[in-house]
Design a protein around this motif. Structure first.
Motif, PDB file in Angstrom:
ATOM      1  N   TYR A   1       0.828  -1.209   0.000  1.00 27.61           N
ATOM      2  CA  TYR A   1       0.000   0.000   0.000  1.00 27.61           C
ATOM      3  C   TYR A   1       0.861   1.257   0.000  1.00 27.61           C
ATOM      4  O   TYR A   1       0.572   2.225  -0.711  1.00 27.61           O
ATOM      5  N   ALA A   2       1.941   1.238   0.787  1.00 29.81           N
ATOM      6  CA  ALA A   2       2.830   2.396   0.842  1.00 29.81           C
ATOM      7  C   ALA A   2       3.517   2.628  -0.507  1.00 29.81           C
ATOM      8  O   ALA A   2       3.734   3.766  -0.920  1.00 29.81           O
ATOM      9  N   PHE A   3       3.856   1.526  -1.196  1.00 32.46           N
ATOM     10  CA  PHE A   3       4.540   1.636  -2.489  1.00 32.46           C
ATOM     11  C   PHE A   3       3.601   2.050  -3.624  1.00 32.46           C
ATOM     12  O   PHE A   3       3.953   2.873  -4.461  1.00 32.46           O
ATOM     13  N   GLY A   4       2.402   1.450  -3.638  1.00 34.19           N
ATOM     14  CA  GLY A   4       1.538   1.662  -4.808  1.00 34.19           C
ATOM     15  C   GLY A   4       0.061   1.746  -4.532  1.00 34.19           C
ATOM     16  O   GLY A   4      -0.743   1.557  -5.455  1.00 34.19           O
ATOM     17  N   GLY A   5      -0.301   2.058  -3.300  1.00 34.88           N
ATOM     18  CA  GLY A   5      -1.701   2.261  -2.979  1.00 34.88           C
ATOM     19  C   GLY A   5      -2.577   1.037  -3.196  1.00 34.88           C
ATOM     20  O   GLY A   5      -2.130  -0.108  -3.143  1.00 34.88           O
ATOM     21  N   ILE A   6      -3.852   1.283  -3.471  1.00 36.99           N
ATOM     22  CA  ILE A   6      -4.838   0.218  -3.651  1.00 36.99           C
ATOM     23  C   ILE A   6      -4.485  -0.733  -4.801  1.00 36.99           C
ATOM     24  O   ILE A   6      -4.527  -1.956  -4.624  1.00 36.99           O
ATOM     25  N   PRO A   7      -4.110  -0.224  -6.001  1.00 37.84           N
ATOM     26  CA  PRO A   7      -3.826  -1.150  -7.107  1.00 37.84           C
ATOM     27  C   PRO A   7      -2.728  -2.159  -6.779  1.00 37.84           C
ATOM     28  O   PRO A   7      -2.870  -3.354  -7.075  1.00 37.84           O
ATOM     29  N   MET A   8      -1.636  -1.700  -6.153  1.00 37.19           N
ATOM     30  CA  MET A   8      -0.540  -2.609  -5.836  1.00 37.19           C
ATOM     31  C   MET A   8      -0.928  -3.562  -4.706  1.00 37.19           C
ATOM     32  O   MET A   8      -0.520  -4.731  -4.713  1.00 37.19           O
ATOM     33  N   SER A   9      -1.725  -3.093  -3.771  1.00 37.39           N
ATOM     34  CA  SER A   9      -2.200  -3.967  -2.691  1.00 37.39           C
ATOM     35  C   SER A   9      -3.071  -5.085  -3.251  1.00 37.39           C
ATOM     36  O   SER A   9      -2.917  -6.256  -2.889  1.00 37.39           O
ATOM     37  N   MET A  10      -4.011  -4.742  -4.144  1.00 36.71           N
ATOM     38  CA  MET A  10      -4.889  -5.743  -4.739  1.00 36.71           C
ATOM     39  C   MET A  10      -4.094  -6.765  -5.547  1.00 36.71           C
ATOM     40  O   MET A  10      -4.309  -7.971  -5.439  1.00 36.71           O
ATOM     41  N   ALA A  11      -3.142  -6.266  -6.358  1.00 39.48           N
ATOM     42  CA  ALA A  11      -2.343  -7.163  -7.194  1.00 39.48           C
ATOM     43  C   ALA A  11      -1.474  -8.089  -6.347  1.00 39.48           C
ATOM     44  O   ALA A  11      -1.335  -9.281  -6.652  1.00 39.48           O
ATOM     45  N   THR A  12      -0.907  -7.564  -5.268  1.00 40.02           N
ATOM     46  CA  THR A  12      -0.026  -8.354  -4.408  1.00 40.02           C
ATOM     47  C   THR A  12      -0.802  -9.440  -3.666  1.00 40.02           C
ATOM     48  O   THR A  12      -0.363 -10.600  -3.596  1.00 40.02           O
ATOM     49  N   VAL A  13      -1.953  -9.095  -3.105  1.00 42.02           N
ATOM     50  CA  VAL A  13      -2.778 -10.079  -2.392  1.00 42.02           C
ATOM     51  C   VAL A  13      -3.318 -11.114  -3.374  1.00 42.02           C
ATOM     52  O   VAL A  13      -3.367 -12.306  -3.065  1.00 42.02           O
ATOM     53  N   GLU A  14      -3.695 -10.661  -4.560  1.00 40.71           N
ATOM     54  CA  GLU A  14      -4.199 -11.567  -5.588  1.00 40.71           C
ATOM     55  C   GLU A  14      -3.154 -12.614  -5.948  1.00 40.71           C
ATOM     56  O   GLU A  14      -3.448 -13.804  -6.061  1.00 40.71           O
ATOM     57  N   GLU A  15      -1.911 -12.177  -6.100  1.00 46.50           N
ATOM     58  CA  GLU A  15      -0.826 -13.092  -6.455  1.00 46.50           C
ATOM     59  C   GLU A  15      -0.488 -14.016  -5.293  1.00 46.50           C
ATOM     60  O   GLU A  15      -0.247 -15.215  -5.483  1.00 46.50           O
ATOM     61  N   PHE A  16      -0.495 -13.474  -4.084  1.00 48.16           N
ATOM     62  CA  PHE A  16      -0.168 -14.254  -2.899  1.00 48.16           C
ATOM     63  C   PHE A  16      -1.169 -15.393  -2.681  1.00 48.16           C
ATOM     64  O   PHE A  16      -0.791 -16.523  -2.358  1.00 48.16           O
TER      65      PHE A  16
END
Length: 308
Positions: free
Chosen positions: A126-141
């Motif tokens: 979230y700190a690096f890329g806000g909502i889009p990066m959080s969604m993508a990271t959790v999706e991949e995880f």
């Protein structure tokens, strides 16, 4: 006999007028609730642009009662600091089984941050890329599609708890936090107490896992109170608190579909936990998830979303 008949007709008319007034009042009340909710959702609505391929070829069809997922992020945003998502919860909703799986992801979980090309704590996305990066990271995880998000301002979350009239939880660990003491047993919490209750982790021998449990209890409590009939009289303050403190990519029409097609699923919320091993890497603490544990979690969520 004629007099009694006239009296009967008179009472019939009076009763009919009362019933008509009740229906009119209900209609006006329903109209007020509808428009108050619509105004709140307009304030909340914040579309998100996804910069990586999603794990669904077609968007979820809520009108067809397809299972869907929501990423809930509790964010403490301070002035001059974008903040981190210290609370990360995934909801997998299935209307066919009338159930919700609620998974807490510990904020120190080490995983690949999608878009950064490196491994780090999952809450740093979230700190690096806000909502889009959080969604993508959790999706991949989790290897599942993340369909929607809800970003909650944790400082303002206490306003939501107060708006629904407080929450009732069962506390399994005696502790004090701030000016509040939380004994073991069933307790009632106002907004300020709920915030303290959900944040404490240092006194709890379970650490972040204990904190996650309490956070899920508060969320369940808000859902329970929000669905109760007594909350109908508080709709104005509830919608006002929600509008100020929640952002989501859900539209008003989508929320209406969810309320119509998925409301029974909220009656069965099943909590999930991730088992991790703590480890210092370059003097930084991380939570490591084994391949077997990750597969177990992914399999359970895929089954809930009917992806298998």
């Amino acid at each position: 006999m004629e007099i009694q008949t006239k009296k009967g007709r008179k009472w019939l008319k009076v009763t009919g007028i009362i019933i008509l007034l009740v229906f009119v009042a209900a209609g006006v009340y329903g109209y007020m609730v509808y428009h108050s909710l619509k105004e709140a959702v307009v304030t909340m609505h914040q579309p998100v642009k996804r910069t990586v391929p999603e794990k669904r070829e077609q968007p979820v069809a809520l009108e067809k009662k397809e299972p869907f997922s929501v990423l809930m992020l509790g964010v403490d945003e301070r002035k001059g600091d974008k903040g981190r998502s210290d609370t990360i919860i995934v909801l997998a909703v299935n209307p066919n089984t009338n159930s919700v799986k609620m998974l807490s992801i510990p904020r120190d979980t080490r995983t690949e941050i999608v878009g950064k090309g490196k491994e780090d704590k999952i809450n740093h996305a979230y700190a690096f890329g806000g909502i889009p990066m959080s969604m993508a990271t959790v999706e991949e995880f989790l290897d599942i599609p993340i369909d929607y998000y809800m970003q909650i301002n944790m400082e303002g979350f206490q306003d939501i708890v107060d708006a629904v009239g407080g929450v009732k939880v069962y506390n399994d660990f005696d502790f004090s936090e701030g000016d509040s003491h939380f004994p073991i047993g069933e307790i009632n919490l106002n907004g300020e107490q709920a915030l303290s209750f959900s944040r404490m982790r240092y006194e709890d021998p379970r650490g972040d896992f204990g904190r996650q449990l309490r956070q899920r209890q508060i969320i369940e409590g808000v859902i329970d109170e929000g669905m109760s009939l007594s909350s109908l009289t508080k709709f104005s303050s509830i919608f006002n608190a929600i509008g100020k403190n929640i952002k989501t990519n859900l539209t008003f029409d989508q929320m209406v579909d969810i309320q119509k097609n998925y409301k029974d699923a909220g009656k069965s919320i099943q909590q999930m936990e991730i088992k991790e091993t703590g480890k210092l890497i370059n003097k930084i603490y991380y939570g490591l998830v084994s391949p077997e544990e990750k597969t177990r979690i992914q399999t359970e969520l895929k089954k809930q979303l009917e992806l298998q």
